[in-house]
Design a protein around this motif. Structure first.
Motif, PDB file in Angstrom:
ATOM      1  N   SER A 182       0.818  -1.217   0.000  1.00  0.00           N
ATOM      2  CA  SER A 182       0.000   0.000   0.000  1.00  0.00           C
ATOM      3  C   SER A 182       0.850   1.265   0.000  1.00  0.00           C
ATOM      4  O   SER A 182       0.315   2.371  -0.118  1.00  0.00           O
ATOM      5  CB  SER A 182      -0.925   0.012   1.224  1.00  0.00           C
ATOM      6  OG  SER A 182      -1.825  -1.074   1.199  1.00  0.00           O
ATOM      7  N   SER A 183       2.165   1.129   0.134  1.00  0.00           N
ATOM      8  CA  SER A 183       3.057   2.290   0.119  1.00  0.00           C
ATOM      9  C   SER A 183       2.972   2.989  -1.233  1.00  0.00           C
ATOM     10  O   SER A 183       2.750   2.347  -2.266  1.00  0.00           O
ATOM     11  CB  SER A 183       4.499   1.859   0.396  1.00  0.00           C
ATOM     12  OG  SER A 183       4.610   1.237   1.654  1.00  0.00           O
ATOM     13  N   ARG A 184       3.167   4.299  -1.217  1.00  0.00           N
ATOM     14  CA  ARG A 184       3.079   5.058  -2.460  1.00  0.00           C
ATOM     15  C   ARG A 184       3.831   6.378  -2.312  1.00  0.00           C
ATOM     16  O   ARG A 184       4.184   6.779  -1.205  1.00  0.00           O
ATOM     17  CB  ARG A 184       1.625   5.323  -2.849  1.00  0.00           C
ATOM     18  CG  ARG A 184       0.829   6.085  -1.798  1.00  0.00           C
ATOM     19  CD  ARG A 184      -0.667   5.918  -2.047  1.00  0.00           C
ATOM     20  NE  ARG A 184      -1.502   6.730  -1.183  1.00  0.00           N
ATOM     21  CZ  ARG A 184      -1.871   6.388   0.028  1.00  0.00           C
ATOM     22  NH1 ARG A 184      -1.460   5.245   0.556  1.00  0.00           N
ATOM     23  NH2 ARG A 184      -2.668   7.177   0.746  1.00  0.00           N
ATOM     24  N   VAL A 185       4.057   7.005  -3.436  1.00  0.00           N
ATOM     25  CA  VAL A 185       4.706   8.308  -3.461  1.00  0.00           C
ATOM     26  C   VAL A 185       3.682   9.340  -3.912  1.00  0.00           C
ATOM     27  O   VAL A 185       3.020   9.158  -4.938  1.00  0.00           O
ATOM     28  CB  VAL A 185       5.922   8.317  -4.417  1.00  0.00           C
ATOM     29  CG1 VAL A 185       6.509   9.720  -4.510  1.00  0.00           C
ATOM     30  CG2 VAL A 185       6.978   7.334  -3.938  1.00  0.00           C
ATOM     31  N   LEU A 186       3.541  10.410  -3.140  1.00  0.00           N
ATOM     32  CA  LEU A 186       2.588  11.469  -3.454  1.00  0.00           C
ATOM     33  C   LEU A 186       3.340  12.753  -3.802  1.00  0.00           C
ATOM     34  O   LEU A 186       4.337  13.079  -3.152  1.00  0.00           O
ATOM     35  CB  LEU A 186       1.666  11.743  -2.259  1.00  0.00           C
ATOM     36  CG  LEU A 186       0.746  10.609  -1.813  1.00  0.00           C
ATOM     37  CD1 LEU A 186      -0.042  11.035  -0.577  1.00  0.00           C
ATOM     38  CD2 LEU A 186      -0.200  10.199  -2.927  1.00  0.00           C
ATOM     39  N   PRO A 187       2.874  13.492  -4.799  1.00  0.00           N
ATOM     40  CA  PRO A 187       3.486  14.798  -5.070  1.00  0.00           C
ATOM     41  C   PRO A 187       3.198  15.764  -3.928  1.00  0.00           C
ATOM     42  O   PRO A 187       2.187  15.641  -3.230  1.00  0.00           O
ATOM     43  CB  PRO A 187       2.798  15.249  -6.359  1.00  0.00           C
ATOM     44  CG  PRO A 187       1.488  14.509  -6.358  1.00  0.00           C
ATOM     45  CD  PRO A 187       1.748  13.192  -5.699  1.00  0.00           C
ATOM     46  N   GLY A 188       4.090  16.724  -3.718  1.00  0.00           N
ATOM     47  CA  GLY A 188       3.890  17.695  -2.651  1.00  0.00           C
ATOM     48  C   GLY A 188       4.374  17.158  -1.319  1.00  0.00           C
ATOM     49  O   GLY A 188       5.195  16.252  -1.238  1.00  0.00           O
ATOM     50  N   ILE A 189       3.849  17.734  -0.245  1.00  0.00           N
ATOM     51  CA  ILE A 189       4.231  17.305   1.103  1.00  0.00           C
ATOM     52  C   ILE A 189       2.986  16.987   1.915  1.00  0.00           C
ATOM     53  O   ILE A 189       1.905  17.521   1.661  1.00  0.00           O
ATOM     54  CB  ILE A 189       5.095  18.357   1.827  1.00  0.00           C
ATOM     55  CG1 ILE A 189       4.322  19.663   2.017  1.00  0.00           C
ATOM     56  CG2 ILE A 189       6.390  18.613   1.071  1.00  0.00           C
ATOM     57  CD1 ILE A 189       5.104  20.695   2.818  1.00  0.00           C
ATOM     58  N   VAL A 190       3.158  16.099   2.890  1.00  0.00           N
ATOM     59  CA  VAL A 190       2.078  15.699   3.793  1.00  0.00           C
ATOM     60  C   VAL A 190       2.407  16.216   5.181  1.00  0.00           C
ATOM     61  O   VAL A 190       3.460  15.888   5.743  1.00  0.00           O
ATOM     62  CB  VAL A 190       1.899  14.170   3.806  1.00  0.00           C
ATOM     63  CG1 VAL A 190       0.875  13.770   4.870  1.00  0.00           C
ATOM     64  CG2 VAL A 190       1.450  13.666   2.433  1.00  0.00           C
ATOM     65  N   LEU A 191       1.531  17.060   5.712  1.00  0.00           N
ATOM     66  CA  LEU A 191       1.685  17.596   7.072  1.00  0.00           C
ATOM     67  C   LEU A 191       0.874  16.714   8.005  1.00  0.00           C
ATOM     68  O   LEU A 191      -0.339  16.579   7.833  1.00  0.00           O
ATOM     69  CB  LEU A 191       1.200  19.047   7.121  1.00  0.00           C
ATOM     70  CG  LEU A 191       1.870  19.990   6.113  1.00  0.00           C
ATOM     71  CD1 LEU A 191       1.190  21.354   6.126  1.00  0.00           C
ATOM     72  CD2 LEU A 191       3.357  20.126   6.408  1.00  0.00           C
ATOM     73  N   ARG A 192       1.501  16.136   9.006  1.00  0.00           N
ATOM     74  CA  ARG A 192       0.842  15.133   9.843  1.00  0.00           C
ATOM     75  C   ARG A 192       0.051  15.755  10.981  1.00  0.00           C
ATOM     76  O   ARG A 192       0.341  15.593  12.155  1.00  0.00           O
ATOM     77  CB  ARG A 192       1.882  14.131  10.349  1.00  0.00           C
ATOM     78  CG  ARG A 192       2.184  13.046   9.341  1.00  0.00           C
ATOM     79  CD  ARG A 192       3.587  12.557   9.393  1.00  0.00           C
ATOM     80  NE  ARG A 192       4.528  13.492   8.795  1.00  0.00           N
ATOM     81  CZ  ARG A 192       5.829  13.258   8.701  1.00  0.00           C
ATOM     82  NH1 ARG A 192       6.331  12.143   9.155  1.00  0.00           N
ATOM     83  NH2 ARG A 192       6.630  14.145   8.141  1.00  0.00           N
ATOM     84  N   ARG A 193      -0.932  16.536  10.578  1.00  0.00           N
ATOM     85  CA  ARG A 193      -1.889  17.138  11.512  1.00  0.00           C
ATOM     86  C   ARG A 193      -3.124  17.518  10.715  1.00  0.00           C
ATOM     87  O   ARG A 193      -3.080  17.602   9.489  1.00  0.00           O
ATOM     88  CB  ARG A 193      -1.290  18.366  12.206  1.00  0.00           C
ATOM     89  CG  ARG A 193      -0.761  19.396  11.235  1.00  0.00           C
ATOM     90  CD  ARG A 193       0.124  20.408  11.887  1.00  0.00           C
ATOM     91  NE  ARG A 193       1.105  19.861  12.800  1.00  0.00           N
ATOM     92  CZ  ARG A 193       2.222  19.238  12.427  1.00  0.00           C
ATOM     93  NH1 ARG A 193       2.483  19.045  11.145  1.00  0.00           N
ATOM     94  NH2 ARG A 193       3.078  18.793  13.310  1.00  0.00           N
ATOM     95  N   ASP A 194      -4.225  17.736  11.396  1.00  0.00           N
ATOM     96  CA  ASP A 194      -5.483  18.055  10.735  1.00  0.00           C
ATOM     97  C   ASP A 194      -5.612  19.569  10.567  1.00  0.00           C
ATOM     98  O   ASP A 194      -4.912  20.353  11.216  1.00  0.00           O
ATOM     99  CB  ASP A 194      -6.653  17.518  11.556  1.00  0.00           C
ATOM    100  CG  ASP A 194      -7.947  17.426  10.760  1.00  0.00           C
ATOM    101  OD1 ASP A 194      -7.926  17.716   9.540  1.00  0.00           O
ATOM    102  OD2 ASP A 194      -8.979  17.059  11.347  1.00  0.00           O
TER     103      ASP A 194
END
Length: 213
Positions: free
Chosen positions: A15-27
């Protein structure tokens, strides 16, 4: 690497994947959906004024004066959020927690807010966009806000049960950020995979430095 990968336990490695941009680990503290590009502002201080500056004594003669001061601050907070809206700012990226009055007027004027970003995340966003944090100057609400970053998309992202913020940033340099979503059955396996990948990236980085020389 720490800011450009997110470990997600409880899912298979496939299920691992690469996403463009950045992921901020908060809502989102406030989320106002919008289509297309938007302008983002980085802030490192509360946008609601305090009644007094550090080291300055605030003296009121009555409850009425105190309430009048609070009303003035609330109106100024609303004016600031309206000023952001008029400058097409649709996203606030804040390293500090903003007060509820800021969140209220952000929702009212269509500005999404992400709070409590780490210094490393703020530094990474500044490096990618070339934008420094914004500092409101007194009561000057007429000046154009030029310290804005271009965000190509901004949306919620659900990683199993954790709500995150997924944003794309227009880069002013050759670096185009992507985020690795690293899945595994338990945290320990994810940590091993992350360490192995970081080691591989470090080796490649050293190899390319040698080739350049």
């Amino acid at each position: 690497f720490a800011e450009l990968h997110a470990a997600v336990p409880g899912l298979p490695l496939a299920s691992s994947r690469v996403l463009p941009g950045i992921v901020l680990r908060r809502d989102f503290a406030a989320y106002c959906p919008t289509d297309g590009e938007l302008r983002a502002l980085l802030v490192t201080e509360p946008l609601r004024l305090a009644l007094t500056a550090p080291g300055v004594e605030f003296v009121v003669d009555s409850e009425g004066q105190y309430q009048a001061s609070l009303r003035w601050i609330t109106k100024r907070t609303e004016a600031l959020m309206k000023h952001l809206q008029s400058n097409n700012v649709k996203l606030l990226l804040s390293s500090v927690k903003q007060e509820e009055v800021v969140i209220h007027y952000a929702k009212l004027y269509g500005v999404s807010v992400v709070e409590c970003l780490s210094s490393e995340e703020m530094a990474l966003i500044s490096e990618i966009t070339g934008v420094s944090p914004y500092a409101p100057i007194g009561d000057n609400m007429d000046r154009e806000i030029s310290e804005t970053a271009v965000v190509t998309f901004c949306q919620p992202l659900l990683l199993v049960s954790r709500r995150c913020v997924h944003i794309g940033l227009a880069s002013v340099c050759a670096f185009l950020p992507h985020c690795l979503i690293l899945c595994g059955p338990v945290d320990g396996v994810n940590e091993q995979h992350a360490a192995a990948l970081q080691g591989a990236y470090t080796m490649l980085q050293q190899l390319f430095k040698t080739v350049d020389q």
